[in-house]
Design a protein around this motif. Structure first.
Motif, PDB file in Angstrom:
ATOM      1  N   GLN A   1     -74.993 -75.080  26.960  1.00  0.00           N
ATOM      2  CA  GLN A   1     -75.428 -74.029  27.126  1.00  0.00           C
ATOM      3  C   GLN A   1     -74.514 -72.848  26.316  1.00  0.00           C
ATOM      4  O   GLN A   1     -74.887 -72.042  26.284  1.00  0.00           O
ATOM      5  CB  GLN A   1     -76.055 -73.630  28.383  1.00  0.00           C
ATOM      6  N   ALA A   2     -73.148 -73.419  26.465  1.00  0.00           N
ATOM      7  CA  ALA A   2     -72.155 -72.289  25.966  1.00  0.00           C
ATOM      8  C   ALA A   2     -70.788 -73.164  25.922  1.00  0.00           C
ATOM      9  O   ALA A   2     -70.647 -74.114  26.474  1.00  0.00           O
ATOM     10  CB  ALA A   2     -71.922 -71.092  26.924  1.00  0.00           C
ATOM     11  N   ILE A   3     -70.227 -72.544  24.691  1.00  0.00           N
ATOM     12  CA  ILE A   3     -68.767 -73.111  24.430  1.00  0.00           C
ATOM     13  C   ILE A   3     -67.938 -71.899  24.712  1.00  0.00           C
ATOM     14  O   ILE A   3     -68.099 -70.834  24.232  1.00  0.00           O
ATOM     15  CB  ILE A   3     -68.616 -73.461  23.141  1.00  0.00           C
ATOM     16  N   VAL A   4     -66.737 -71.992  25.328  1.00  0.00           N
ATOM     17  CA  VAL A   4     -65.537 -71.053  25.620  1.00  0.00           C
ATOM     18  C   VAL A   4     -64.461 -71.513  25.318  1.00  0.00           C
ATOM     19  O   VAL A   4     -64.174 -72.550  25.665  1.00  0.00           O
ATOM     20  CB  VAL A   4     -65.667 -70.430  27.115  1.00  0.00           C
ATOM     21  N   ILE A   5     -63.446 -70.641  24.309  1.00  0.00           N
ATOM     22  CA  ILE A   5     -62.318 -71.246  23.880  1.00  0.00           C
ATOM     23  C   ILE A   5     -61.260 -70.292  24.050  1.00  0.00           C
ATOM     24  O   ILE A   5     -61.315 -69.323  23.837  1.00  0.00           O
ATOM     25  CB  ILE A   5     -62.509 -71.427  22.139  1.00  0.00           C
TER      26      ILE A   5
ATOM     27  N   ALA B   1     -74.309 -77.807  16.637  1.00  0.00           N
ATOM     28  CA  ALA B   1     -75.115 -79.344  17.020  1.00  0.00           C
ATOM     29  C   ALA B   1     -75.799 -79.096  18.489  1.00  0.00           C
ATOM     30  O   ALA B   1     -76.915 -79.609  18.420  1.00  0.00           O
ATOM     31  CB  ALA B   1     -73.866 -80.295  17.299  1.00  0.00           C
ATOM     32  N   PHE B   2     -75.141 -78.225  19.118  1.00  0.00           N
ATOM     33  CA  PHE B   2     -75.914 -77.911  20.432  1.00  0.00           C
ATOM     34  C   PHE B   2     -76.914 -76.894  20.693  1.00  0.00           C
ATOM     35  O   PHE B   2     -77.287 -76.434  21.434  1.00  0.00           O
ATOM     36  CB  PHE B   2     -74.927 -78.116  21.499  1.00  0.00           C
ATOM     37  N   GLY B   3     -76.738 -76.010  19.472  1.00  0.00           N
ATOM     38  CA  GLY B   3     -77.702 -74.648  19.602  1.00  0.00           C
ATOM     39  C   GLY B   3     -77.197 -73.750  20.591  1.00  0.00           C
ATOM     40  O   GLY B   3     -78.222 -73.164  21.109  1.00  0.00           O
ATOM     41  N   CYS B   4     -75.855 -73.534  20.582  1.00  0.00           N
ATOM     42  CA  CYS B   4     -75.418 -72.788  21.780  1.00  0.00           C
ATOM     43  C   CYS B   4     -74.628 -71.704  21.155  1.00  0.00           C
ATOM     44  O   CYS B   4     -73.780 -71.786  20.352  1.00  0.00           O
ATOM     45  CB  CYS B   4     -74.812 -73.529  23.114  1.00  0.00           C
ATOM     46  N   PRO B   5     -74.055 -70.663  21.964  1.00  0.00           N
ATOM     47  CA  PRO B   5     -73.149 -69.609  21.437  1.00  0.00           C
ATOM     48  C   PRO B   5     -71.756 -70.158  21.912  1.00  0.00           C
ATOM     49  O   PRO B   5     -71.464 -70.948  22.986  1.00  0.00           O
ATOM     50  CB  PRO B   5     -73.423 -68.447  22.448  1.00  0.00           C
ATOM     51  N   VAL B   6     -70.717 -69.725  21.214  1.00  0.00           N
ATOM     52  CA  VAL B   6     -69.127 -69.783  21.409  1.00  0.00           C
ATOM     53  C   VAL B   6     -68.578 -68.638  21.686  1.00  0.00           C
ATOM     54  O   VAL B   6     -68.655 -67.830  20.709  1.00  0.00           O
ATOM     55  CB  VAL B   6     -68.659 -70.757  20.393  1.00  0.00           C
TER      56      VAL B   6
ATOM     57  N   THR C   1     -60.141 -66.821  12.783  1.00  0.00           N
ATOM     58  CA  THR C   1     -61.347 -67.960  12.655  1.00  0.00           C
ATOM     59  C   THR C   1     -61.318 -68.219  11.046  1.00  0.00           C
ATOM     60  O   THR C   1     -61.252 -67.408  10.397  1.00  0.00           O
ATOM     61  CB  THR C   1     -62.766 -67.441  12.917  1.00  0.00           C
ATOM     62  N   VAL C   2     -61.359 -69.608  10.700  1.00  0.00           N
ATOM     63  CA  VAL C   2     -61.344 -69.969   9.373  1.00  0.00           C
ATOM     64  C   VAL C   2     -62.843 -70.301   9.100  1.00  0.00           C
ATOM     65  O   VAL C   2     -63.215 -70.424   7.645  1.00  0.00           O
ATOM     66  CB  VAL C   2     -60.386 -71.333   9.066  1.00  0.00           C
ATOM     67  N   GLN C   3     -63.849 -70.324   9.820  1.00  0.00           N
ATOM     68  CA  GLN C   3     -65.200 -70.434   9.667  1.00  0.00           C
ATOM     69  C   GLN C   3     -66.087 -69.308  10.343  1.00  0.00           C
ATOM     70  O   GLN C   3     -65.618 -69.153  11.375  1.00  0.00           O
ATOM     71  CB  GLN C   3     -65.649 -71.790  10.219  1.00  0.00           C
ATOM     72  N   GLN C   4     -67.274 -69.061   9.594  1.00  0.00           N
ATOM     73  CA  GLN C   4     -67.908 -67.921  10.484  1.00  0.00           C
ATOM     74  C   GLN C   4     -69.253 -68.630  10.744  1.00  0.00           C
ATOM     75  O   GLN C   4     -69.960 -69.331   9.784  1.00  0.00           O
ATOM     76  CB  GLN C   4     -68.191 -66.697   9.451  1.00  0.00           C
ATOM     77  N   SER C   5     -69.803 -68.273  12.076  1.00  0.00           N
ATOM     78  CA  SER C   5     -71.309 -68.445  12.513  1.00  0.00           C
ATOM     79  C   SER C   5     -71.827 -67.446  13.218  1.00  0.00           C
ATOM     80  O   SER C   5     -71.243 -66.860  13.830  1.00  0.00           O
ATOM     81  CB  SER C   5     -70.851 -70.086  12.890  1.00  0.00           C
ATOM     82  N   PRO C   6     -73.314 -67.305  12.968  1.00  0.00           N
ATOM     83  CA  PRO C   6     -74.017 -66.493  13.868  1.00  0.00           C
ATOM     84  C   PRO C   6     -73.758 -66.863  15.350  1.00  0.00           C
ATOM     85  O   PRO C   6     -74.160 -65.996  16.381  1.00  0.00           O
ATOM     86  CB  PRO C   6     -75.461 -66.613  13.393  1.00  0.00           C
ATOM     87  N   ARG C   7     -73.333 -68.005  15.548  1.00  0.00           N
ATOM     88  CA  ARG C   7     -73.236 -68.488  17.040  1.00  0.00           C
ATOM     89  C   ARG C   7     -72.169 -67.955  17.675  1.00  0.00           C
ATOM     90  O   ARG C   7     -71.783 -68.054  18.898  1.00  0.00           O
ATOM     91  CB  ARG C   7     -73.335 -70.078  17.182  1.00  0.00           C
ATOM     92  N   GLN C   8     -71.062 -67.616  16.807  1.00  0.00           N
ATOM     93  CA  GLN C   8     -69.920 -67.005  17.528  1.00  0.00           C
ATOM     94  C   GLN C   8     -70.171 -65.729  18.160  1.00  0.00           C
ATOM     95  O   GLN C   8     -70.802 -64.884  17.426  1.00  0.00           O
ATOM     96  CB  GLN C   8     -68.893 -66.686  16.339  1.00  0.00           C
ATOM     97  N   VAL C   9     -69.696 -65.492  19.246  1.00  0.00           N
ATOM     98  CA  VAL C   9     -69.867 -64.185  20.281  1.00  0.00           C
ATOM     99  C   VAL C   9     -68.584 -63.678  20.463  1.00  0.00           C
ATOM    100  O   VAL C   9     -67.804 -64.393  21.124  1.00  0.00           O
ATOM    101  CB  VAL C   9     -70.706 -64.440  21.441  1.00  0.00           C
ATOM    102  N   PHE C  10     -68.164 -62.646  19.752  1.00  0.00           N
ATOM    103  CA  PHE C  10     -66.560 -62.260  20.012  1.00  0.00           C
ATOM    104  C   PHE C  10     -66.986 -60.844  20.851  1.00  0.00           C
ATOM    105  O   PHE C  10     -67.053 -59.672  20.667  1.00  0.00           O
ATOM    106  CB  PHE C  10     -66.167 -61.496  18.584  1.00  0.00           C
ATOM    107  N   TRP C  11     -66.636 -61.378  22.285  1.00  0.00           N
ATOM    108  CA  TRP C  11     -66.642 -60.328  23.184  1.00  0.00           C
ATOM    109  C   TRP C  11     -65.486 -59.469  23.192  1.00  0.00           C
ATOM    110  O   TRP C  11     -64.254 -59.966  22.963  1.00  0.00           O
ATOM    111  CB  TRP C  11     -66.998 -61.022  24.596  1.00  0.00           C
TER     112      TRP C  11
END
Length: 308
Positions: free
Chosen positions: A122-126, A141-146, A156-166
């Motif tokens: 449901q979420a990825i946190v890095i 793959a999992f349809g979740c925010p990171v 970040t070397v890749q961009q995605s609408p799933r990235q959440v920059f808090w």
């Protein structure tokens, strides 16, 4: 939206030193890795090299290590043989869904299937950019925010609408308050370096670096007699660069404590499999480690610890 295709990225290039996946397939367009060209990181003596995601999927597999620190809700996942930096991810099973703490380069059919059987992500946190790896692919793959900190967006070397920059406050609830999971920005290693607090477990990656003395046991002496931990032993180090052994300044370490002191925890879980410390006094050991490092660094603000 098109269904996720695991093999769509087979030709994407991966840095062999840090494991970062690039959205590039032409080696002529990628002479070096910007993550490894940063002074925090390095390239090996053999020089810069890249392989494809197909190579990674062929030569490695993810191994599951249950019960990180003794809690069945935390499961370590690491690639074998060692891939790049060799960090683990930790699957955190919260009441509100699964969170993946940190990320791995390798995402294969076996890993996909196993995580989906456990309810997906449901979420990825890095924690920081060295572990960004192939996070955009995992999120897709999992349809979740990171969740990444905005201070580290440039890495970040890749961009995605799933990235959440808090950004803003140093604490972010992940999956709502019922998850008991908080992302906490401490800074230090990178400006946005974060940890994850789940119940009483503090997942630290190498925002706090667990030392050999931190893992050591002084419960008994060589004759089996009880003894106390010797004074002056640290448990953690606080580093701007871990591999190049560049410590953080006293001011930065003190700023980390100013945030962390508001949170309670009884265990820490570092960047690699087996680097777990369970101790009801572990928060005090973090403070003592900070005091030790700043003392031996000759920090001129050392008296500030007296106000803690």
């Amino acid at each position: 939206m098109a269904a996720y295709d695991l093999h769509a990225t087979d030709e994407n290039l991966v840095c062999t030193a840090c494991g970062t996946q690039f959205p590039i397939t032409d080696r002529a367009r990628l002479p070096s890795c910007r993550i490894c060209d940063d002074p925090r990181q390095f390239t090996p003596p053999t020089g810069q090299a890249f392989v494809t995601m197909a190579d990674v999927r062929r030569d490695y597999r993810n191994i599951w290590h249950p019960a990180t620190g003794g809690d069945e809700r935390l499961t370590s996942i690491a690639s074998e043989p060692k891939l790049a930096i060799g960090q683990r991810a930790i699957l955190v099973r919260t009441p509100s869904g699964n969170i993946l703490w940190d990320c791995l380069t390798l995402l294969d059919e076996e890993t996909l299937t196993r995580i989906r059987e456990l309810g997906g992500l449901q979420a990825i946190v890095i924690s920081h950019p060295h572990y960004y790896s192939s996070h955009t692919e995992w999120a897709e793959a999992f349809g979740c925010p990171v969740y990444l900190r905005s201070e580290d967006r440039e890495w970040t070397v890749q961009q995605s609408p799933r990235q959440v920059f808090w950004e803003g406050n140093d604490v972010q609830t992940v999956l709502g308050k019922d998850s008991n999971a908080l992302a906490i920005r401490l800074g230090g290693h990178f400006p946005g370096s974060q940890v994850l607090l789940f119940d009483d477990h503090l997942l630290i990656a190498d925002t706090l670096v667990t030392t050999p003395a931190g893992l050591g046991s002084w419960a008994t002496d060589a004759l089996g007699q009880p003894r106390e931990r010797p004074p002056g032993m640290n448990s953690f180090a606080f580093m701007w660069s871990i591999p190049n052994m560049i410590p953080l300044s006293g001011d930065e370490v003190f700023a980390m404590w100013a945030i962390l002191k508001h949170h309670n925890f009884t265990s820490t879980h570092g960047a690699f499999v087996g680097v777990d410390v369970v101790d009801p006094k572990i928060k005090q050991r973090v403070l003592e480690s900070m005091q030790i490092q700043t003392q031996y660094a000759g920090w001129t603000g050392q008296d500030a610890w007296k106000t803690v």
